[in-house]
Write a protein that holds these residues in place. Structure first.
Motif, mmCIF file in Angstrom:
data_model
loop_
_atom_site.group_PDB
_atom_site.id
_atom_site.type_symbol
_atom_site.label_atom_id
_atom_site.label_comp_id
_atom_site.label_asym_id
_atom_site.label_seq_id
_atom_site.Cartn_x
_atom_site.Cartn_y
_atom_site.Cartn_z
ATOM 1 N N THR A 159 -20.212 24.937 -9.547
ATOM 2 C CA THR A 159 -19.569 23.623 -9.597
ATOM 3 C C THR A 159 -20.519 22.608 -10.205
ATOM 4 O O THR A 159 -20.147 21.831 -11.088
ATOM 5 N N ALA A 160 -21.746 22.620 -9.710
ATOM 6 C CA ALA A 160 -22.734 21.667 -10.220
ATOM 7 C C ALA A 160 -22.965 21.874 -11.709
ATOM 8 O O ALA A 160 -22.990 20.913 -12.490
ATOM 9 N N ALA A 161 -23.127 23.132 -12.096
ATOM 10 C CA ALA A 161 -23.393 23.423 -13.503
ATOM 11 C C ALA A 161 -22.212 22.996 -14.377
ATOM 12 O O ALA A 161 -22.395 22.429 -15.459
ATOM 13 N N ALA A 162 -20.991 23.266 -13.902
ATOM 14 C CA ALA A 162 -19.801 22.909 -14.685
ATOM 15 C C ALA A 162 -19.679 21.397 -14.814
ATOM 16 O O ALA A 162 -19.359 20.872 -15.884
ATOM 17 N N CYS A 163 -19.935 20.680 -13.711
ATOM 18 C CA CYS A 163 -19.852 19.217 -13.760
ATOM 19 C C CYS A 163 -20.915 18.644 -14.693
ATOM 20 O O CYS A 163 -20.641 17.729 -15.479
ATOM 21 N N LEU A 164 -22.115 19.183 -14.627
ATOM 22 C CA LEU A 164 -23.171 18.694 -15.511
ATOM 23 C C LEU A 164 -22.836 19.002 -16.968
ATOM 24 O O LEU A 164 -23.105 18.196 -17.865
ATOM 25 N N ASP A 165 -22.216 20.148 -17.175
ATOM 26 C CA ASP A 165 -21.821 20.514 -18.543
ATOM 27 C C ASP A 165 -20.760 19.551 -19.079
ATOM 28 O O ASP A 165 -20.820 19.093 -20.212
ATOM 29 N N PHE A 166 -19.778 19.241 -18.218
ATOM 30 C CA PHE A 166 -18.752 18.266 -18.584
ATOM 31 C C PHE A 166 -19.389 16.937 -18.947
ATOM 32 O O PHE A 166 -19.030 16.293 -19.930
ATOM 33 N N PHE A 167 -20.344 16.522 -18.093
ATOM 34 C CA PHE A 167 -20.993 15.235 -18.301
ATOM 35 C C PHE A 167 -21.761 15.232 -19.613
ATOM 36 O O PHE A 167 -21.759 14.251 -20.352
ATOM 37 N N HIS A 168 -22.403 16.361 -19.888
ATOM 38 C CA HIS A 168 -23.175 16.475 -21.130
ATOM 39 C C HIS A 168 -22.266 16.306 -22.345
ATOM 40 O O HIS A 168 -22.625 15.663 -23.332
ATOM 41 N N PHE A 181 -25.586 16.844 -8.241
ATOM 42 C CA PHE A 181 -25.407 18.096 -8.982
ATOM 43 C C PHE A 181 -26.719 18.561 -9.636
ATOM 44 O O PHE A 181 -26.953 19.761 -9.777
ATOM 45 N N GLN A 207 -15.486 19.671 -7.245
ATOM 46 C CA GLN A 207 -14.599 20.831 -7.380
ATOM 47 C C GLN A 207 -13.175 20.392 -7.664
ATOM 48 O O GLN A 207 -12.493 20.950 -8.520
ATOM 49 N N ILE A 263 -28.641 27.032 -1.087
ATOM 50 C CA ILE A 263 -28.073 25.684 -1.023
ATOM 51 C C ILE A 263 -27.425 25.449 0.331
ATOM 52 O O ILE A 263 -27.700 24.448 0.998
ATOM 53 N N ILE A 287 -28.529 20.335 -6.859
ATOM 54 C CA ILE A 287 -27.986 21.670 -6.579
ATOM 55 C C ILE A 287 -28.370 22.640 -7.692
ATOM 56 O O ILE A 287 -28.745 23.787 -7.443
ATOM 57 N N ASP A 288 -28.285 22.173 -8.918
ATOM 58 C CA ASP A 288 -28.636 23.027 -10.061
ATOM 59 C C ASP A 288 -30.096 23.461 -9.965
ATOM 60 O O ASP A 288 -30.445 24.629 -10.194
ATOM 61 N N LEU A 307 -12.891 18.912 -11.201
ATOM 62 C CA LEU A 307 -12.898 19.977 -12.215
ATOM 63 C C LEU A 307 -11.527 20.625 -12.303
ATOM 64 O O LEU A 307 -10.990 20.849 -13.383
ATOM 65 N N ALA A 319 -23.317 26.188 -6.926
ATOM 66 C CA ALA A 319 -24.152 26.113 -8.124
ATOM 67 C C ALA A 319 -23.285 26.064 -9.383
ATOM 68 O O ALA A 319 -23.572 25.318 -10.323
ATOM 69 N N TYR A 370 -29.601 13.612 -18.637
ATOM 70 C CA TYR A 370 -28.452 13.309 -17.778
ATOM 71 C C TYR A 370 -28.661 11.957 -17.084
ATOM 72 O O TYR A 370 -27.753 11.129 -17.011
ATOM 73 N N ALA A 403 -30.571 26.042 -7.198
ATOM 74 C CA ALA A 403 -30.081 27.367 -7.605
ATOM 75 C C ALA A 403 -31.107 28.075 -8.487
ATOM 76 O O ALA A 403 -31.393 29.254 -8.303
ATOM 77 N N ARG A 454 -28.336 9.086 -19.356
ATOM 78 C CA ARG A 454 -26.950 8.898 -19.785
ATOM 79 C C ARG A 454 -26.100 8.224 -18.706
ATOM 80 O O ARG A 454 -25.113 7.552 -19.007
#
Lengths: 384, 208
Positions: free
Chosen positions: A240-249, B81, B167, B94, B84-85, B170, A238, B119, B88, B122
């Motif tokens: 990872t997903a949130a961080a990736c979506l944040d990056f994308f944002h 993602f 992962q 998950i 998954i979000d 990132l 979760a 998203y 959660a 975009r």
């Protein structure tokens, strides 16, 4: 508060408990009245002076007691240290051969062992109940909230228990000391009418407690650990997903270097193979034997290109004597030949040892076969 | 190659799938088991041809290639993602359900909130029809199994490649200090040798 054998409590005792101190007796009466009105307590007999809990209230309170008995291992350690202290007293009493003190200590030790056993048992029940609540997922909690709850159970209530109930933990050490003291008591007071029997029973309780505490811990951790591991993995996903979506944002397209960490094949098949056999197999054409080649079938004869004889060139040049423009002369002399044949001949003659040649001073040009040639003429001086 | 070489079974089928970017899992049936039972032979043949066959610990196979950046991969990642979000926040496990749950396309969360809709817009998937194209591309690539009408789908194990790529990406990005943008597609990269995965003119291999 004095309890009657039937489990009921007198009005005076209840009021005393509810008042909690001087000057609050009126409040206590009001509280007692409210408890009776709400059926939390009832009189044992109509008009009597004794009060009791109705069965359903008692069961609910017991359940709450069990449920809320989730205490940290520090509370257990406090009980264990109490026990250790009494064990010391017992050892001293045995050494001093003080039977009366030993007889006084044995029930207290029994009660302390009982308290520890109850603690472990109720803690296990509380942990299992908490895990069941989390698994039921009917409380609307998010994954992150569930993870925090299970991590709290794991970090505060389960893992610290491991060190306490382990073979080398504090509980086992104190129980070992207690058993040693009890064996010595049994030996020292073997003629006493009750000490040996009580000591033997207490030894059995020590053994039982050691096993029970370990079993309770294993049961708790077997409930908590799998869920903890699962929620931990879920939380990592979760996050990872949130961080990736944040990056994308924030960064938009190309937000992360996916092409470097996840290359995906997207080839076309054309031009990849050097051999027909390999291509046929990989492209599902079927078996192809490359050894046999069938000649192409032809219904007409294709005339070969005429070749300019070297000897013929030298013969013609010898008759001419010299020539001021070898290239133009070749195109004129061999007009029936293809352009490429003439050019190949010219190319070979440039370096031929039988010809003595010289370049002209000024460039020239001519057109032949619809092609314009701009060049510096090559003059033939002598043919040997 | 020697004229007496015996090729492993279903070699051409495997090659055709793998070169098109498909991740072959047990859902692919016989071709998966052919690779599983003859992995060494497949690896050596493909290596000789210049391809890199990878075996993932979650039990699937794919060709790895020094990649051109792909807009489709980015779109896949955003789609996954968001899923998954949403799981959660809904308290859905998950790891328990990502490979077992049947997701109904009409109930997907991707356009149900402003955040998710932004998203999707975009990453050039502003509409449901674009989302369906994406699902078809993901089906071709072996990331999910879906019926022809795209009423519902289920993720397949190769979806973990996208998650793990997230992962890794990132981590790579943090190590390099700033988010490293993938290189922009040059004009020459849009030729027929690099088909977009969303290209609907591709053979649509429907999962059995």
């Amino acid at each position: 508060m004095a309890r009657q054998e039937s489990g009921s409590v007198s009005t005076a005792d209840l009021l005393s408990k509810l008042s909690g101190g001087a000057g609050k007796s009126e409040l206590a009466k009001i509280a007692l009245g409210r408890l009776a009105e709400d059926l939390v307590i009832r009189r044992v007999d109509d008009g009597g002076d004794e009060w009791e809990l109705p069965d359903e209230v008692r069961n609910d309170i017991l359940w709450l007691c069990d449920r809320q008995r989730l205490a940290t291992p520090n509370a257990l350690l406090a009980h264990i240290e109490d026990l250790a202290s009494r064990v010391n007293e017992l050892e001293q009493a045995v050494v001093a051969k003080d039977a009366e003190l030993v007889l006084d200590l044995l029930p207290k030790l029994r009660d302390l062992i009982g308290d520890i056993a109850n603690f472990c048992r109720s803690n296990r029940a509380a942990i299992v109940s908490s895990v069941m609540d989390l698994k039921a997922k009917q409380d609307g909690r998010t994954l992150r909230q569930r993870y925090r709850a299970i991590a709290d159970l794991h970090d505060r209530y389960v893992e610290p228990m491991r060190d306490i109930v382990d073979d080398r933990g504090r509980l086992v050490a104190v129980l070992d000391d207690l058993q040693s003291a009890l064996y010595r008591a049994r030996l020292s007071f073997e003629l006493d009418p009750s000490i040996p029997e009580q000591a033997t029973r207490l030894i059995q309780r020590c053994v039982a407690l050691s096993r029970q505490a370990r079993a309770d811990f294993l049961a708790s951790s077997s409930e908590v650990l799998p869920l903890y591991a699962q929620y931990r993995k879920d939380t990592i996903l979760a996050e990872t997903a949130a961080a990736c979506l944040d990056f994308f944002h924030r960064e938009g397209s190309g937000y992360l270097p996916f092409g470097r960490v996840m290359p995906i094949s997207n080839f076309r098949l054309s031009g990849l193979f050097s051999g027909e056999a390999v291509q046929s197999i990989m492209c599902r054409v079927g078996k192809v034997e490359t050894e046999k080649r069938t000649a192409p079938r032809c219904d007409y004869v294709i005339a070969a290109d005429p070749v300019i004889s070297e000897d013929d060139v030298f013969a013609r040049l010898s008759v001419r004597g010299n020539e001021n423009d070898l290239l133009r002369w070749l195109f004129e002399q061999y007009a029936d030949c293809p352009e490429n044949t003439i050019l190949e001949t010219f190319s070979a003659l440039q370096i031929h040892p039988r010809l003595s040649m010289q370049y002209a001073d000024t460039p020239d040009s001519f057109v032949s076969h619809h092609v314009r040639y701009d060049y510096t003429p090559l003059r033939v001086l002598h043919v040997s | 190659m020697s004229a007496n070489y015996t090729f492993p079974p279903l070699l051409s089928e495997a090659f055709a799938s793998l070169t098109r970017g498909r991740h072959i899992s047990s859902d692919d049936g016989e071709v998966f088991y052919a690779i599983q039972n003859n992995t060494t032979a497949y690896e050596s043949i493909f290596t000789a041809l210049g391809f890199s066959l990878r075996t993932h610990s979650r039990g699937f196979y794919f060709f790895e290639r020094e990649g051109l950046p792909s807009e489709a991969i980015e779109q896949f990642s955003i789609f996954v993602f968001i899923m998954i979000d949403w799981m959660a926040d809904a308290g859905i496990s998950i790891t328990d359900e990502i490979l077992t749950r049947e997701f109904v396309v009409s109930e997907l969360p991707h356009y149900k909130t402003d955040r998710y809709s932004s998203y999707m817009a975009r990453c050039k998937l502003p509409t449901d029809s674009q989302l369906r194209l994406l699902l078809k591309a993901m089906r071709r690539a072996g990331f999910l199994r879906a019926d022809n009408e795209l009423i519902s789908f289920r993720f397949l194990p190769p979806i973990y490649r996208i998650i793990e790529a997230g992962q890794s990406a990132l981590k790579l990005s943090k190590e390099e200090g700033t988010p490293a943008a993938a290189p922009a597609l040059a004009d020459g990269d849009n030729d027929s040798d690099s088909p977009a995965l969303l290209d609907d003119t591709f053979d649509d291999e429907v999962a059995p």
